[in-house]
Design an enzyme around this catalytic site. Structure first.
Site, short mmCIF file in Angstrom:
data_model
loop_
_atom_site.label_atom_id
_atom_site.label_comp_id
_atom_site.label_asym_id
_atom_site.label_seq_id
_atom_site.Cartn_x
_atom_site.Cartn_y
_atom_site.Cartn_z
N HIS A 113 12.05 -39.67 -0.12
CA HIS A 113 11.02 -38.90 -0.33
C HIS A 113 10.19 -39.36 -1.52
O HIS A 113 9.18 -38.37 -1.66
CB HIS A 113 11.67 -37.51 -0.58
CG HIS A 113 12.53 -37.00 0.72
ND1 HIS A 113 11.88 -36.89 1.74
CD2 HIS A 113 13.69 -36.72 0.77
CE1 HIS A 113 12.67 -36.53 2.84
NE2 HIS A 113 13.71 -36.23 2.15
N ASP A 168 17.17 -41.85 8.25
CA ASP A 168 17.68 -40.55 7.58
C ASP A 168 17.20 -39.09 8.57
O ASP A 168 16.16 -39.50 9.10
CB ASP A 168 17.01 -40.45 6.24
CG ASP A 168 17.63 -39.33 5.57
OD1 ASP A 168 18.71 -39.75 4.60
OD2 ASP A 168 17.15 -38.06 5.54
N HIS A 194 15.89 -36.67 7.78
CA HIS A 194 14.71 -35.94 7.20
C HIS A 194 13.54 -37.18 7.14
O HIS A 194 13.86 -38.32 7.23
CB HIS A 194 14.73 -35.54 5.52
CG HIS A 194 15.94 -34.61 5.53
ND1 HIS A 194 16.98 -34.88 5.20
CD2 HIS A 194 15.76 -33.05 5.40
CE1 HIS A 194 17.86 -33.82 5.09
NE2 HIS A 194 17.06 -32.72 5.18
N ASP A 224 22.67 -38.41 7.49
CA ASP A 224 22.45 -36.98 7.54
C ASP A 224 22.14 -36.64 9.11
O ASP A 224 21.97 -35.18 9.27
CB ASP A 224 21.73 -35.91 6.48
CG ASP A 224 20.38 -36.76 6.16
OD1 ASP A 224 20.17 -37.79 6.95
OD2 ASP A 224 19.63 -36.37 5.45
ZN LIG Z 1 17.75 -36.75 4.45
#
Ligand SMILES: [Zn+2]
Length: 353
Positions: A126, A163, A165, A252
Protein backbone atom coordinates in the site's frame (compact mmCIF):
# COMPACT_ATOMS: atom_id res chain seq x y z
CA UNK A 1 20.65 -23.48 -5.43
CA UNK A 2 17.31 -24.33 -3.84
CA UNK A 3 14.88 -22.09 -2.02
CA UNK A 4 15.98 -19.12 0.08
CA UNK A 5 13.88 -17.90 3.00
CA UNK A 6 14.79 -14.43 4.18
CA UNK A 7 13.93 -13.75 7.80
CA UNK A 8 15.08 -11.87 10.88
CA UNK A 9 13.79 -12.18 14.44
CA UNK A 10 13.96 -8.38 14.47
CA UNK A 11 10.80 -8.40 12.31
CA UNK A 12 8.93 -9.48 15.47
CA UNK A 13 9.84 -6.17 17.11
CA UNK A 14 7.39 -4.31 14.86
CA UNK A 15 4.36 -3.81 17.12
CA UNK A 16 1.68 -1.56 15.59
CA UNK A 17 -0.38 -1.66 18.80
CA UNK A 18 -2.75 -3.56 21.05
CA UNK A 19 -5.31 -5.55 19.07
CA UNK A 20 -3.79 -4.63 15.69
CA UNK A 21 -4.19 -7.47 13.16
CA UNK A 22 -0.72 -6.95 11.65
CA UNK A 23 1.00 -8.47 14.67
CA UNK A 24 4.27 -10.35 15.29
CA UNK A 25 2.37 -13.61 15.88
CA UNK A 26 1.74 -13.77 12.11
CA UNK A 27 5.42 -14.38 11.38
CA UNK A 28 5.85 -16.58 14.45
CA UNK A 29 3.02 -18.80 13.17
CA UNK A 30 4.59 -19.07 9.71
CA UNK A 31 8.11 -19.80 10.96
CA UNK A 32 6.81 -22.33 13.52
CA UNK A 33 4.80 -24.17 10.88
CA UNK A 34 7.76 -24.21 8.44
CA UNK A 35 9.98 -25.67 11.18
CA UNK A 36 7.43 -28.38 11.98
CA UNK A 37 7.17 -29.20 8.27
CA UNK A 38 11.00 -29.49 8.12
CA UNK A 39 11.16 -26.69 5.58
CA UNK A 40 13.23 -24.35 7.74
CA UNK A 41 16.90 -24.55 6.79
CA UNK A 42 19.06 -27.37 5.43
CA UNK A 43 18.58 -29.59 3.55
CA UNK A 44 15.35 -28.16 2.13
CA UNK A 45 15.79 -24.41 2.32
CA UNK A 46 18.47 -21.85 3.07
CA UNK A 47 17.60 -19.22 5.67
CA UNK A 48 19.18 -15.81 5.04
CA UNK A 49 19.49 -13.05 7.65
CA UNK A 50 18.68 -9.78 5.84
CA UNK A 51 20.72 -6.58 5.81
CA UNK A 52 19.23 -3.12 6.27
CA UNK A 53 18.28 -1.51 2.94
CA UNK A 54 20.42 1.44 1.98
CA UNK A 55 18.58 4.75 1.84
CA UNK A 56 19.58 5.16 -1.82
CA UNK A 57 17.70 1.93 -2.58
CA UNK A 58 14.53 3.08 -0.81
CA UNK A 59 14.81 6.26 -2.90
CA UNK A 60 14.45 4.18 -6.07
CA UNK A 61 10.76 3.65 -5.21
CA UNK A 62 9.96 6.55 -2.86
CA UNK A 63 10.48 10.31 -2.84
CA UNK A 64 13.25 11.49 -0.53
CA UNK A 65 10.75 13.80 1.25
CA UNK A 66 8.47 10.86 2.07
CA UNK A 67 11.37 8.80 3.43
CA UNK A 68 12.37 11.76 5.60
CA UNK A 69 8.74 12.03 6.80
CA UNK A 70 8.66 8.38 7.96
CA UNK A 71 11.98 8.95 9.74
CA UNK A 72 10.63 12.08 11.43
CA UNK A 73 7.32 10.46 12.43
CA UNK A 74 9.36 7.63 13.94
CA UNK A 75 11.21 9.99 16.22
CA UNK A 76 7.92 11.59 17.37
CA UNK A 77 5.86 8.36 17.28
CA UNK A 78 3.16 10.02 15.15
CA UNK A 79 0.98 7.70 12.99
CA UNK A 80 0.86 7.71 9.17
CA UNK A 81 -2.89 7.06 9.26
CA UNK A 82 -5.43 5.63 11.72
CA UNK A 83 -4.39 2.04 10.90
CA UNK A 84 -0.68 2.68 10.55
CA UNK A 85 0.97 3.68 13.80
CA UNK A 86 4.62 4.66 13.93
CA UNK A 87 6.98 3.82 16.80
CA UNK A 88 10.59 4.70 17.51
CA UNK A 89 11.83 1.57 15.74
CA UNK A 90 9.42 1.72 12.76
CA UNK A 91 11.76 3.52 10.37
CA UNK A 92 14.59 1.05 10.94
CA UNK A 93 12.33 -2.02 10.77
CA UNK A 94 10.72 -0.80 7.55
CA UNK A 95 14.24 -0.40 6.12
CA UNK A 96 15.02 -3.95 7.27
CA UNK A 97 11.88 -5.30 5.56
CA UNK A 98 12.87 -3.62 2.30
CA UNK A 99 16.39 -4.96 2.79
CA UNK A 100 14.96 -8.46 3.20
CA UNK A 101 13.11 -8.18 -0.09
CA UNK A 102 16.28 -6.97 -1.84
CA UNK A 103 18.30 -9.84 -0.38
CA UNK A 104 15.67 -12.37 -1.54
CA UNK A 105 15.71 -10.97 -5.07
CA UNK A 106 19.48 -10.78 -5.14
CA UNK A 107 19.79 -14.42 -4.03
CA UNK A 108 17.71 -15.51 -7.02
CA UNK A 109 19.24 -13.22 -9.65
CA UNK A 110 22.80 -14.02 -8.57
CA UNK A 111 22.09 -17.76 -8.83
CA UNK A 112 22.61 -18.38 -5.12
CA UNK A 113 18.98 -19.65 -4.91
CA UNK A 114 16.54 -20.88 -7.53
CA UNK A 115 13.65 -19.01 -5.88
CA UNK A 116 13.06 -17.10 -2.64
CA UNK A 117 10.45 -16.00 -0.13
CA UNK A 118 11.06 -12.86 1.94
CA UNK A 119 9.25 -13.37 5.25
CA UNK A 120 9.18 -9.73 6.21
CA UNK A 121 7.21 -7.27 8.33
CA UNK A 122 5.97 -4.56 8.05
CA UNK A 123 4.28 -5.26 4.70
CA UNK A 124 4.62 -2.88 1.75
CA UNK A 125 2.18 -2.93 -1.15
CA UNK A 126 0.00 0.00 0.00
CA UNK A 127 3.03 2.30 0.14
CA UNK A 128 3.20 4.53 -2.94
CA UNK A 129 5.90 6.88 -4.14
CA UNK A 130 5.10 9.64 -1.66
CA UNK A 131 2.69 8.10 0.82
CA UNK A 132 2.19 5.12 3.14
CA UNK A 133 -0.80 3.68 4.98
CA UNK A 134 -2.76 0.45 5.29
CA UNK A 135 -0.07 -1.01 7.66
CA UNK A 136 2.67 -0.15 5.08
CA UNK A 137 5.62 2.28 5.23
CA UNK A 138 8.02 1.37 2.40
CA UNK A 139 7.05 -0.79 -0.56
CA UNK A 140 9.40 -3.74 -0.02
CA UNK A 141 8.64 -5.43 -3.32
CA UNK A 142 8.87 -2.22 -5.36
CA UNK A 143 12.21 -1.33 -3.78
CA UNK A 144 13.46 -4.82 -4.64
CA UNK A 145 12.23 -4.59 -8.24
CA UNK A 146 13.82 -1.17 -8.77
CA UNK A 147 17.10 -2.33 -7.23
CA UNK A 148 17.21 -5.56 -9.30
CA UNK A 149 16.41 -3.69 -12.51
CA UNK A 150 19.58 -1.66 -12.05
CA UNK A 151 21.86 -4.30 -10.53
CA UNK A 152 21.03 -7.07 -13.02
CA UNK A 153 19.98 -4.93 -16.03
CA UNK A 154 16.48 -6.42 -16.08
CA UNK A 155 14.10 -5.09 -18.71
CA UNK A 156 10.89 -6.97 -17.90
CA UNK A 157 9.59 -7.90 -14.46
CA UNK A 158 6.12 -9.32 -13.88
CA UNK A 159 4.52 -8.57 -10.51
CA UNK A 160 1.62 -10.74 -9.41
CA UNK A 161 -0.10 -9.32 -6.33
CA UNK A 162 -2.35 -11.88 -4.66
CA UNK A 163 -3.05 -9.95 -1.46
CA UNK A 164 -6.80 -9.57 -0.99
CA UNK A 165 -6.44 -5.80 -0.96
CA UNK A 166 -5.54 -3.87 -4.09
CA UNK A 167 -1.84 -2.93 -4.08
CA UNK A 168 -2.48 0.75 -4.68
CA UNK A 169 1.09 1.64 -3.67
CA UNK A 170 2.70 -0.75 -6.15
CA UNK A 171 0.30 0.42 -8.86
CA UNK A 172 1.25 4.04 -8.13
CA UNK A 173 4.99 3.34 -8.36
CA UNK A 174 4.82 1.41 -11.64
CA UNK A 175 1.80 3.07 -13.34
CA UNK A 176 3.93 4.71 -16.08
CA UNK A 177 6.58 1.99 -16.29
CA UNK A 178 6.51 -0.47 -19.24
CA UNK A 179 9.37 -2.52 -17.76
CA UNK A 180 7.06 -3.75 -14.99
CA UNK A 181 3.76 -5.48 -15.63
CA UNK A 182 1.72 -5.16 -12.44
CA UNK A 183 -1.20 -7.57 -12.13
CA UNK A 184 -3.34 -7.52 -9.00
CA UNK A 185 -5.95 -10.08 -7.92
CA UNK A 186 -8.02 -8.58 -5.12
CA UNK A 187 -11.45 -8.16 -3.59
CA UNK A 188 -13.55 -5.55 -5.43
CA UNK A 189 -12.59 -2.07 -4.25
CA UNK A 190 -16.24 -1.15 -3.81
CA UNK A 191 -16.29 -3.57 -0.89
CA UNK A 192 -12.80 -3.29 0.63
CA UNK A 193 -9.90 -0.97 1.47
CA UNK A 194 -8.29 0.87 -0.33
CA UNK A 195 -11.23 1.27 -2.72
CA UNK A 196 -9.14 1.15 -5.92
CA UNK A 197 -8.02 -1.44 -8.49
CA UNK A 198 -10.75 -1.37 -11.12
CA UNK A 199 -10.50 -2.81 -14.64
CA UNK A 200 -10.14 0.59 -16.30
CA UNK A 201 -6.96 1.37 -14.31
CA UNK A 202 -4.56 0.18 -17.01
CA UNK A 203 -1.45 2.31 -16.57
CA UNK A 204 -0.54 5.60 -18.26
CA UNK A 205 1.93 7.05 -20.74
CA UNK A 206 4.51 4.46 -21.79
CA UNK A 207 3.11 2.19 -19.09
CA UNK A 208 -0.39 2.05 -20.58
CA UNK A 209 -1.48 -1.58 -20.75
CA UNK A 210 1.08 -2.64 -18.10
CA UNK A 211 -1.30 -2.43 -15.12
CA UNK A 212 -3.95 -5.15 -14.90
CA UNK A 213 -6.52 -5.18 -12.11
CA UNK A 214 -8.79 -8.13 -11.46
CA UNK A 215 -11.42 -7.26 -8.86
CA UNK A 216 -13.16 -10.31 -7.38
CA UNK A 217 -16.66 -10.13 -5.93
CA UNK A 218 -16.81 -11.00 -2.20
CA UNK A 219 -17.24 -14.76 -1.78
CA UNK A 220 -14.93 -15.67 -4.69
CA UNK A 221 -12.67 -18.65 -4.04
CA UNK A 222 -10.47 -21.29 -5.66
CA UNK A 223 -12.65 -21.82 -8.77
CA UNK A 224 -12.78 -18.10 -9.62
CA UNK A 225 -9.03 -17.68 -9.09
CA UNK A 226 -8.39 -20.72 -11.31
CA UNK A 227 -10.31 -19.10 -14.15
CA UNK A 228 -8.36 -15.87 -13.88
CA UNK A 229 -4.99 -17.61 -13.71
CA UNK A 230 -5.78 -19.69 -16.80
CA UNK A 231 -7.33 -16.98 -18.93
CA UNK A 232 -5.36 -13.92 -17.90
CA UNK A 233 -2.19 -14.69 -15.93
CA UNK A 234 -0.86 -17.45 -18.20
CA UNK A 235 -1.38 -15.61 -21.51
CA UNK A 236 -0.14 -12.30 -20.08
CA UNK A 237 3.10 -13.78 -18.78
CA UNK A 238 3.67 -15.49 -22.14
CA UNK A 239 3.14 -12.26 -24.02
CA UNK A 240 5.26 -10.17 -21.65
CA UNK A 241 8.11 -12.72 -21.34
CA UNK A 242 9.39 -11.60 -17.94
CA UNK A 243 12.93 -12.13 -16.72
CA UNK A 244 11.62 -12.46 -13.16
CA UNK A 245 8.20 -13.02 -11.57
CA UNK A 246 7.82 -11.18 -8.26
CA UNK A 247 4.84 -12.03 -6.08
CA UNK A 248 3.25 -9.82 -3.45
CA UNK A 249 2.21 -12.76 -1.31
CA UNK A 250 -0.71 -11.67 0.82
CA UNK A 251 -2.59 -14.44 2.59
CA UNK A 252 -5.71 -12.47 3.42
CA UNK A 253 -7.71 -13.97 0.52
CA UNK A 254 -8.05 -17.09 2.70
CA UNK A 255 -11.51 -18.01 3.91
CA UNK A 256 -11.84 -16.93 7.55
CA UNK A 257 -9.53 -13.97 7.19
CA UNK A 258 -10.99 -11.41 9.61
CA UNK A 259 -10.43 -8.42 7.30
CA UNK A 260 -11.77 -9.67 3.96
CA UNK A 261 -14.57 -11.68 2.36
CA UNK A 262 -12.77 -13.97 -0.10
CA UNK A 263 -12.71 -17.75 0.17
CA UNK A 264 -9.38 -19.27 -0.93
CA UNK A 265 -8.30 -22.57 0.63
CA UNK A 266 -4.81 -23.15 1.98
CA UNK A 267 -4.26 -25.59 -0.92
CA UNK A 268 -5.06 -22.83 -3.39
CA UNK A 269 -2.02 -20.88 -2.22
CA UNK A 270 0.16 -23.87 -3.08
CA UNK A 271 -1.50 -24.26 -6.43
CA UNK A 272 -1.24 -20.54 -7.25
CA UNK A 273 2.47 -20.80 -6.50
CA UNK A 274 2.70 -23.89 -8.76
CA UNK A 275 1.14 -21.91 -11.55
CA UNK A 276 3.63 -19.06 -11.08
CA UNK A 277 6.61 -21.43 -10.85
CA UNK A 278 5.49 -23.28 -13.96
CA UNK A 279 5.36 -20.09 -16.03
CA UNK A 280 8.68 -18.94 -14.55
CA UNK A 281 10.26 -22.29 -15.48
CA UNK A 282 9.02 -21.83 -19.01
CA UNK A 283 9.95 -18.17 -19.39
CA UNK A 284 12.77 -17.16 -17.06
CA UNK A 285 14.66 -20.10 -15.63
CA UNK A 286 12.25 -20.47 -12.70
CA UNK A 287 13.15 -17.10 -11.18
CA UNK A 288 10.43 -16.32 -8.63
CA UNK A 289 10.65 -14.08 -5.57
CA UNK A 290 7.82 -13.69 -3.08
CA UNK A 291 7.48 -11.09 -0.37
CA UNK A 292 5.02 -11.42 2.49
CA UNK A 293 2.19 -8.88 2.55
CA UNK A 294 -1.04 -9.38 4.58
CA UNK A 295 -2.88 -12.39 6.02
CA UNK A 296 -4.47 -12.32 9.45
CA UNK A 297 -6.06 -15.73 10.16
CA UNK A 298 -3.04 -17.22 11.96
CA UNK A 299 -3.62 -20.96 11.55
CA UNK A 300 -4.68 -20.81 7.91
CA UNK A 301 -1.97 -18.27 7.13
CA UNK A 302 0.72 -20.62 8.45
CA UNK A 303 -0.71 -23.66 6.60
CA UNK A 304 -0.94 -21.72 3.34
CA UNK A 305 2.63 -20.43 3.70
CA UNK A 306 3.82 -24.02 4.22
CA UNK A 307 2.06 -25.01 0.99
CA UNK A 308 3.77 -22.15 -0.84
CA UNK A 309 7.22 -23.22 0.37
CA UNK A 310 6.49 -26.89 -0.41
CA UNK A 311 5.93 -25.87 -4.03
CA UNK A 312 9.03 -23.65 -4.07
CA UNK A 313 11.19 -26.62 -3.00
CA UNK A 314 9.76 -28.75 -5.78
CA UNK A 315 6.55 -30.47 -4.69
CA UNK A 316 3.61 -30.27 -7.06
CA UNK A 317 0.12 -29.36 -5.95
CA UNK A 318 -2.96 -30.18 -7.98
CA UNK A 319 -5.12 -27.35 -9.32
CA UNK A 320 -8.71 -27.16 -8.11
CA UNK A 321 -11.17 -29.45 -9.88
CA UNK A 322 -13.44 -26.64 -10.80
CA UNK A 323 -12.73 -23.43 -12.72
CA UNK A 324 -15.36 -20.68 -12.92
CA UNK A 325 -15.28 -17.73 -15.33
CA UNK A 326 -16.10 -14.39 -13.80
CA UNK A 327 -17.61 -11.76 -16.15
CA UNK A 328 -14.62 -9.53 -15.37
CA UNK A 329 -12.43 -11.84 -17.48
CA UNK A 330 -14.21 -10.90 -20.72
CA UNK A 331 -14.32 -7.27 -19.72
CA UNK A 332 -10.56 -7.25 -19.16
CA UNK A 333 -9.81 -9.23 -22.31
CA UNK A 334 -11.63 -6.62 -24.33
CA UNK A 335 -9.68 -3.79 -22.72
CA UNK A 336 -6.34 -5.59 -22.95
CA UNK A 337 -6.82 -6.51 -26.63
CA UNK A 338 -5.35 -3.10 -27.58
CA UNK A 339 -2.09 -4.02 -25.86
CA UNK A 340 -1.72 -7.81 -25.73
CA UNK A 341 -2.49 -10.79 -27.96
CA UNK A 342 -3.88 -13.05 -25.28
CA UNK A 343 -6.10 -15.34 -27.34
CA UNK A 344 -3.29 -17.17 -29.11
CA UNK A 345 -1.96 -18.46 -25.80
CA UNK A 346 -5.27 -19.92 -24.74
CA UNK A 347 -4.92 -22.61 -27.38
CA UNK A 348 -1.92 -24.00 -25.56
CA UNK A 349 -2.71 -26.80 -23.13
CA UNK A 350 -1.88 -25.61 -19.64
CA UNK A 351 -0.87 -28.01 -16.97
CA UNK A 352 -1.07 -25.38 -14.27
CA UNK A 353 -4.84 -25.09 -14.53
ZN1 LIG B 1 -4.17 -7.22 2.40
Amino acid sequence: MGTALVYSEKYLQHRPGQGHPERPERLEAIVGALKRAKLWGEPNTKVIEPALAKRENIELAHDAEYIALVEKLSSFEKPLDVDTSVRKNTFELAMLAAGGAIDAGRAVLSGEASNAFALVRPPGHHAGRNRGGGFCYFNNLAVMVERLKREFKLKRIFILDIDAHHGNGSQDIFFNDPSVLYMSLHQDGRTLYPGTGFVDELGAGEGEGYTVNVPFPPGSGDAEYAGVMRELFVPLTREFKPELIAVSAGFDALADDPLTQLGLTTQAYGWLTSCVVEQANRLCGGKVVLTLEGGYALKLLADAAVNVVKVLVGQELEPPQESRRLPVIDELKKKLASYWRLEQHLKIVHTCV
